[in-house]
Design a protein around this motif. Structure first.
Motif, PDB file in Angstrom:
ATOM      1  N   GLN A 123       0.830  -1.207   0.000  1.00 46.10           N
ATOM      2  CA  GLN A 123       0.000   0.000   0.000  1.00 46.10           C
ATOM      3  C   GLN A 123       0.867   1.261   0.000  1.00 46.10           C
ATOM      4  N   ARG A 124       1.917   1.280   0.802  1.00 44.75           N
ATOM      5  CA  ARG A 124       2.750   2.485   0.888  1.00 44.75           C
ATOM      6  C   ARG A 124       3.564   2.682  -0.396  1.00 44.75           C
ATOM      7  N   LEU A 125       3.974   1.588  -1.010  1.00 42.80           N
ATOM      8  CA  LEU A 125       4.671   1.725  -2.286  1.00 42.80           C
ATOM      9  C   LEU A 125       3.718   2.213  -3.371  1.00 42.80           C
ATOM     10  N   LEU A 126       2.485   1.749  -3.329  1.00 42.29           N
ATOM     11  CA  LEU A 126       1.478   2.213  -4.281  1.00 42.29           C
ATOM     12  C   LEU A 126       1.256   3.715  -4.120  1.00 42.29           C
ATOM     13  N   GLU A 127       1.187   4.184  -2.885  1.00 38.35           N
ATOM     14  CA  GLU A 127       1.017   5.617  -2.637  1.00 38.35           C
ATOM     15  C   GLU A 127       2.208   6.409  -3.159  1.00 38.35           C
ATOM     16  N   LEU A 128       3.407   5.875  -2.981  1.00 38.82           N
ATOM     17  CA  LEU A 128       4.594   6.556  -3.474  1.00 38.82           C
ATOM     18  C   LEU A 128       4.578   6.643  -4.999  1.00 38.82           C
TER      19      LEU A 128
ATOM     20  N   SER B   9      11.151  -4.602  -3.154  1.00 38.35           N
ATOM     21  CA  SER B   9      11.050  -5.289  -4.436  1.00 38.35           C
ATOM     22  C   SER B   9       9.871  -6.257  -4.449  1.00 38.35           C
ATOM     23  N   ALA B  10       9.656  -6.960  -3.335  1.00 35.35           N
ATOM     24  CA  ALA B  10       8.521  -7.882  -3.258  1.00 35.35           C
ATOM     25  C   ALA B  10       7.200  -7.126  -3.355  1.00 35.35           C
ATOM     26  N   ALA B  11       7.138  -5.958  -2.711  1.00 35.61           N
ATOM     27  CA  ALA B  11       5.922  -5.140  -2.787  1.00 35.61           C
ATOM     28  C   ALA B  11       5.686  -4.649  -4.211  1.00 35.61           C
ATOM     29  N   LEU B  12       6.758  -4.233  -4.876  1.00 40.56           N
ATOM     30  CA  LEU B  12       6.632  -3.769  -6.258  1.00 40.56           C
ATOM     31  C   LEU B  12       6.124  -4.882  -7.168  1.00 40.56           C
ATOM     32  N   ARG B  13       6.669  -6.078  -7.004  1.00 43.24           N
ATOM     33  CA  ARG B  13       6.211  -7.186  -7.825  1.00 43.24           C
ATOM     34  C   ARG B  13       4.777  -7.584  -7.494  1.00 43.24           C
TER      35      ARG B  13
END
Length: 902
Positions: free
Chosen positions: A434-439, A470-474
């Motif tokens: 979620q935080r990577l999506l917000e970024l 990286s896992a969150a991005l994938r």
């Protein structure tokens, strides 16, 4: 290798292949299929790879129920038998790989008729399940439809996977393919696949319908064979594997592919279509064909809106309409409602409104459908809706309300991404997806380097390590919330906006600073600035008010820096002046950031042709900086660099070199030998040699810088390649044009591989290569290279970009030199007006264009006109850059050489 049997009836290639396999298998009667499969899987292929072979497949191949999909499996099996059992006995022919390959290929290709029902004797057709109804104003999307049909016809494809974001139209495409495939008999089943239970229920229902037609219903078994859904699903899966009649199953909206382990429909007679937003590895199998379903094309978007909104008018609605009374023009259209005419012509009138709305919605099918529903339901005009959409105070939940649902789709634009985000969250460390999506939502919609989201600043925002980031991005990629490919990230602008709107207000300042920190770190680390610039502008536009905590965020300094570097001085001046006004209001006149922005304004004014005014302003700035910051401050040193640069631009290379040499020593002492300011100063020192009349010294100095950069960063680094471009220039200026061409070719090849042929730096290197190609006497080749570079520049950076105009101007000039001076003059004359407008009348490029015009006029046989033009130009250059500037001296010498001809 064992020789396959010969002399079999070639009319049945599959039987011949099976007979060969049976004879091969008979050589190891005491070895089980499981052991043989393990040995085959462990056998190295000629390439060194290994393939997976399992016992169940061996049984199917020996019984003739299926044929191996790849010859590598056959090779591994035969080699495993030979290794275990020795050579064939009885004087059999020697090993023959090609013999087995021919047998396998014939059997493999013989499978096709079994998958295509005959037209003369169609089998009975059974349809189970309910595909979605056609959406109103359904677009045919012929390219995607053809790709699906081609995959379904391919005997090597057992599963077609339609993947893409929620709301992109996957189910509609699958439904259309489902209906097109019918008519030849067989089983056709549409199964909702949002959960394992829904698939079980669909399979059980399909089996009951199938069993009712195949068998008498067993006594005491009201549901046909099997007493529960699990059993019935198993029976269907087993039947599909061995069925001889064709079948097509659609698994619609697969939410978690892992849940369907053991439930994927397989069998030689049929095929399966899967729709999903997922892009997991489990979907990528050898027999699968992945088809990416994305956004509508601009033409499809506009045609959809035109057709959908016209339907409301036909029905007597008072919606927005698509034909303005003022236009009165009736457009010719094809059967799909698309306009007939020049596809490259810009839309006008009502079509321009439709195209504008489609572009604002990013051609997102779900958004287009919801927008059309909203327009019809509320009677809002197209223009008013576009204004609402552009207003950042409006929320998407209000512009795409649940009360105006999309046709054929149960979820709204906002609801679609939220569901996908929940699924992604389960695939990564809690909170990180979620935080990577917000970024990512605060960065550019496309082309974001992955380093931005995987660097220290991004990891700090996520609260995780680089591996966890990286896992969150994938995970986000797997759910189609963004696309991570080729080390870059793309995310649809509407999804970005929806995500931003869902960020709690107290979190937004920290999020904005985290995004800015991530971009600044990537910039310092050497990531291509051109790939970061759009994201910097996005952060500034969407959350710029949060980037003044304690002063100007360093990343905002990069805006003017980058625009100046790529030649967009006018845009740089406007952007920096905007920042300067805001800095003065927020920080006061004596703040460091105000001094930095004033420096950028002065630098840009110099680049636009006012070198004297820029130098005077920079002198005053240097005094202020020494007073406020001190002599040793990096920003004070930066002002000294720009001050020396303006002296160089005013035509005083020796004086500039003296200033720069002192600055180079100070920068190395205070900042280090490899600090960007130190290296930039050394580059300008090298340039002063060339502009001061010593091209060999410039060549050697740039060659030294390039060698150091290669040792430090590698031969393929952007900095190394750009220095090589400078080396090429001064090799040529030293008298070796041929070697200059060779050096420029190296630079172009390296830059194209590193950042692509359409990158700004590559385009400039291509321009320089063509120019020096012309100086070697190959005018026609130079014109050809300039022509391609000019077309690419228009497409990549726009028709009014200074680099595009430079390439076009030199194309016109070399056309004139190549034998068509009249055309060259005509094109240069038209370009000069644009160059003077975009850059300024006294910009070096504008002055150079006037010089080239005079040269072509002289070549065309008008020496008097050329002499008069050059006389006026010399006067203007003396006023703009002074008598001692190299270009001024060059024009004066040229004028002297023409004096007797006027």
């Amino acid at each position: 290798m064992a020789q396959p049997p010969q002399g079999q009836d070639p009319a049945d290639p599959r039987a011949e292949f099976v007979a060969a396999l049976i004879r091969l298998r008979g050589r190891l009667p005491d070895v089980s299929d499981e052991v043989l499969a393990r040995r085959a899987s462990a056998t190295a292929l000629p390439s060194g790879r290994r393939v997976s072979v399992n016992a169940r497949r061996i049984g199917e191949w020996l019984s003739g129920r299926s044929v191996p999909r790849d010859f590598e499996q056959v090779f591994a099996l035969v080699r495993a038998v030979e290794t275990a059992g020795g050579a064939a006995a009885g004087g059999a022919p020697g090993p023959s790989v090609e013999g087995w390959r021919r047998l396998w290929r014939a059997a493999h290709e013989h499978r096709a008729p079994a998958r295509t029902p005959t037209a003369t004797a169609p089998a009975a057709e059974l349809v189970v399940g309910r595909p979605p109804s056609d959406a109103a104003s359904l677009r045919p999307r012929p390219d995607l439809a053809d790709a699906i049909d081609e995959a379904l016809r391919d005997p090597a494809v057992g599963q077609v996977v339609l993947t893409g974001p929620g709301g992109s139209g996957k189910s509609q495409l699958a439904a259309a393919a489902f209906h097109r495939a019918r008519g030849g008999g067989g089983l056709f089943a549409w199964i909702g696949a949002s959960s394992r239970q829904s698939v079980l229920t669909g399979y059980a229902r399909t089996w009951r319908a199938l069993a009712a037609g195949l068998h008498d219903r067993p006594a005491g078994s009201p549901d046909g064979y099997g007493h529960d859904e699990e059993t019935q699903a198993d029976l269907l899966i087993a039947w599909l594997r061995t069925a001889s009649q064709p079948w097509l199953l659609v698994l619609d909206d697969v939410d978690d592919p892992a849940e369907l382990d053991g439930m994927w429909p397989l069998g030689d007679a049929g095929r399966c279509v899967v729709t999903t937003r997922r892009r997991d590895a489990v979907l990528l199998r050898p027999e699968s064909r992945l088809i990416q379903v994305g956004m509508f094309t601009p033409a499809e978007s506009a045609a959809y809106l035109r057709s959908r909104l016209a339907a409301d008018q036909v029905a007597g609605g008072d919606g927005p309409g698509i034909v303005s009374a003022a236009s009165g023009a009736e457009l010719r259209r094809d059967p799909d409602g698309d306009p007939v005419g020049d596809p490259d012509a810009a839309p006008t009138g009502p079509d321009a409104e439709l195209a504008g709305l489609a572009a604002a919605l990013g051609h997102f099918p779900l958004a287009l459908s919801q927008a059309a529903a909203y327009l019809i339901d509320t009677g809002t005009s197209l223009a008013d809706y576009r204004r609402l959409l552009a207003d950042r105070r409006e929320r998407l939940a209000d512009l795409f309300p649940a009360s105006s649902p999309a046709d054929g789709h149960a979820r709204t634009v906002a609801g679609t991404w939220q569901l996908a985000a929940q699924r992604a969250a389960a695939l990564a460390k809690p909170g990180t997806a979620q935080r990577l999506l917000e970024l990512a939502a605060l960065l550019a919609p496309a082309g974001v380097p992955e380093q931005v989201l995987l660097g220290e600043a991004a990891c700090a925002w996520l609260g995780g390590t680089r591996r966890e980031a990286s896992a969150a991005l994938r995970a986000l990629h797997r759910l189609s919330l963004l696309t991570h490919a080729d080390a870059a990230i793309a995310m649809h602008a509407l999804v970005q906006r929806a995500v931003r709107e869902a960020v709690p207000e107290p979190e937004l300042p920290r999020l904005a600073r985290a995004a800015a920190d991530a971009l600044e770190q990537a910039w310092i680390a050497g990531v291509d600035p051109a790939a970061l610039y759009d994201s910097i502008e996005t952060v500034r536009r969407e959350a710029g008010e949060h980037l003044w905590h304690g002063g100007l965020h360093p990343v905002l300094r990069r805006i003017g820096e980058h625009l100046n570097r790529v030649g967009r001085a006018t845009a740089a001046l406007g952007a920096v002046q905007d920042l300067l006004r805001e800095a003065r209001a927020r920080l006061g006149e004596e703040h460091r950031d105000v001094l930095v922005l004033r420096t950028q304004v002065a630098e840009t004014q110099g680049d636009l042709g006012d070198a004297a005014g820029a130098r005077a302003e920079l002198r005053a700035l240097l005094a202020d900086a020494r007073l406020l910051l001190g002599d040793d401050d990096a920003d004070t040193l930066q002002i000294r660099l720009h001050l020396a640069r303006q002296r160089l631009d005013l035509g005083d290379p020796p004086g500039a070199r003296e200033e720069l040499s002192v600055l180079s020593r100070d920068a190395a002492r205070l900042l280090g030998d490899v600090h960007p300011l130190t290296l930039a100063t050394r580059r300008y020192v090298a340039l002063t040699f060339g502009l001061g009349g010593d091209p060999a010294a410039a060549r050697d100095a740039f060659a030294q810088l390039a060698a150091e950069s290669e040792a430090r960063l590698g031969p393929d680094h952007l900095e190394t390649l750009n220095l090589l471009d400078f080396v090429g220039r001064w090799i040529g200026e030293s008298g070796d044009a041929e070697q200059a061409v060779v050096t420029y070719q190296r630079a172009v090849t390296g830059l194209a591989a590193a950042v692509g042929p359409l990158h700004h730096d590559t385009l400039m290197a291509r321009h320089n290569l063509a120019y020096w190609r012309g100086l070697t006497g190959r005018h026609d080749l130079a014109v050809a290279e300039f022509t391609i570079a000019a077309e690419d520049a228009v497409r990549a950076i726009g028709p009014r970009h200074p680099t595009t105009l430079t390439v076009q101007a030199n194309l016109a000039y070399w056309r004139g030199l190549a034998g068509d001076p009249e055309r060259g003059m005509s094109e240069l004359g038209a370009l000069h007006a644009v160059i003077a407008e975009v850059m300024s009348p006294v910009h070096p490029r504008a002055l150079r264009t006037r010089q080239q015009l005079a040269e072509l006029r002289h070549r065309a046989g008008d020496p008097a006109g050329a002499y008069a033009e050059l006389t006026v130009l010399l006067r203007d250059m003396r006023e703009a850059v002074g008598d001692t500037h190299p270009r001024t001296r060059e024009v004066a010498a040229q004028l002297d050489s023409w004096r007797g001809e006027a």
